[in-house]
Design an enzyme around this catalytic site. Structure first.
Site, short mmCIF file in Angstrom:
data_model
loop_
_atom_site.label_atom_id
_atom_site.label_comp_id
_atom_site.label_asym_id
_atom_site.label_seq_id
_atom_site.Cartn_x
_atom_site.Cartn_y
_atom_site.Cartn_z
N CYS A 136 -51.75 -19.58 11.92
CA CYS A 136 -52.80 -19.23 10.97
C CYS A 136 -52.29 -18.19 9.98
O CYS A 136 -52.22 -17.00 10.30
CB CYS A 136 -54.03 -18.69 11.71
SG CYS A 136 -55.38 -18.21 10.61
N CYS A 139 -54.83 -15.51 9.08
CA CYS A 139 -55.01 -14.51 10.14
C CYS A 139 -53.87 -13.50 10.16
O CYS A 139 -54.10 -12.30 10.31
CB CYS A 139 -55.09 -15.18 11.51
SG CYS A 139 -56.24 -16.56 11.62
N ASP A 140 -52.65 -13.99 10.04
CA ASP A 140 -51.48 -13.15 10.33
C ASP A 140 -50.56 -12.87 9.14
O ASP A 140 -49.60 -12.12 9.27
CB ASP A 140 -50.65 -13.80 11.46
CG ASP A 140 -51.47 -13.96 12.74
OD1 ASP A 140 -52.29 -13.08 13.02
OD2 ASP A 140 -51.29 -14.97 13.43
#
Length: 312
Positions: A136, A139-140
């Site tokens: 992701c 997300c990261d």
């Protein structure tokens, strides 16, 4: 086989499932939630979560899910360990079989079983999980500002992730197994015109290396061909963008899904085509797949359950 009747059954314990349990519990619906194969969902494999509202310094994924679990329990949710192995949604009450040994008859059902990211199947993907391997970018990606990363995939998702990461990282390698991109024409053009992105066609990632995290990827160009070439590419992060598989198999005979398996709901709602059956979180979301959107849909599903029960 043991049987039990419940008013509100929630399958899945990610942000969607736990948020649904919080709202259903506060509405005195006595929700029963089965945690599934991965209690806490995908966030339990994420080290730092920095984009969930209310945590200005960020929070570990497991800690966030533990907070949500405790909050659900505070409002009376009955959280149990077990996996839904069979479903019969042909008639009401709906029947869900847990671990092939217990049947739950539910007046209402919230499906929050999530979606599982597809991986290449390399041992190193598990070895470096949370240490440079991610599925992701949204997300990261923040953790790779001004660093070098690799994205695996050749479709629209891979191109979107590469473009997103190019806004943060200093260099993005897009590792594509085929000699072309499968993505839409507009996405291909955006990738090719981005000076930070380098596309590596006809490449396979066969392993990762690094001491305390990912430091690079083992690549093979034209694998199996006479001119096959193997080399190592230094990167700080390794992103998988080869798709997700919604955990919806046992519900497919009864609910409408798209070609990938995502459960189809009425636009803007978690309502499925069956009365009293709702889908929340990543199992019904091929677009966003974020903890906050999953939590929001869990809230919506619980409110819909309350309204549905009041209408009976």
């Amino acid at each position: 086989m043991e049987k039990e009747q419940v008013k509100c059954l929630i399958i899945g314990s990610g942000p969607a499932g736990y948020t649904a349990a919080i709202y259903a519990g506060r509405a005195n619906l006595s929700p029963v939630i089965y945690a599934g194969l991965q209690p806490g969902g995908q966030l339990t494999t994420t080290t730092d979560v920095e984009n969930f509202p209310g945590y200005p310094q960020g929070i570990g994924g497991p800690e966030l899910m533990e907070d949500l679990r405790k909050q659900a329990e505070r409002f009376g949710a009955d959280i149990r360990y077990g996996v839904a192995t069979k479903a019969d949604l042909s008639k009401q009450p709906y029947t869900i079989t847990i671990d092939d040994e217990k049947e739950i008859e539910a007046q209402t059902l919230i499906i929050a079983t999530g979606a599982t990211a597809k991986y290449l199947g390399l041992d190193d993907e598990k070895k470096y999980a949370g240490m440079g391997v991610s599925a992701c970018a949204t997300c990261d990606g923040f953790f790779y500002r001004k660093k070098t990363v690799a994205v695996v995939g050749g479709g629209d998702t891979a191109c979107e992730e590469a473009i997103y990461l190019a806004g943060l990282a200093s260099k993005v390698y897009l590792i594509v197994r085929k000699p072309y991109l499968r993505a839409s024409k507009v996405m291909q053009e955006r990738v090719m015109n981005n000076e930070k992105i380098e596309v590596l066609f006809e490449h396979n990632a066969v392993g990762l290396y690094g001491e305390d995290g990912v430091e690079g990827v083992h690549l093979v160009k034209r694998m199996g061909e006479a001119d096959e070439r193997r080399y190592d590419l230094p990167v700080d992060g390794f992103f998988l963008a080869i798709g997700h598989k919604p955990n919806s198999d046992i519900f497919k005979p009864y609910l409408d899904t798209d070609e990938t398996g995502y459960i189809l709901t009425e636009p803007g709602t978690p309502r499925t085509k069956l009365p009293g059956v709702f889908a929340a979180g990543d199992v019904a979301d091929p677009h966003y797949r974020q903890a906050i959107t999953a939590a929001a849909s869990g809230c919506m599903a619980a409110i819909e359950v309350e309204r549905y029960l009041q209408s009976l």
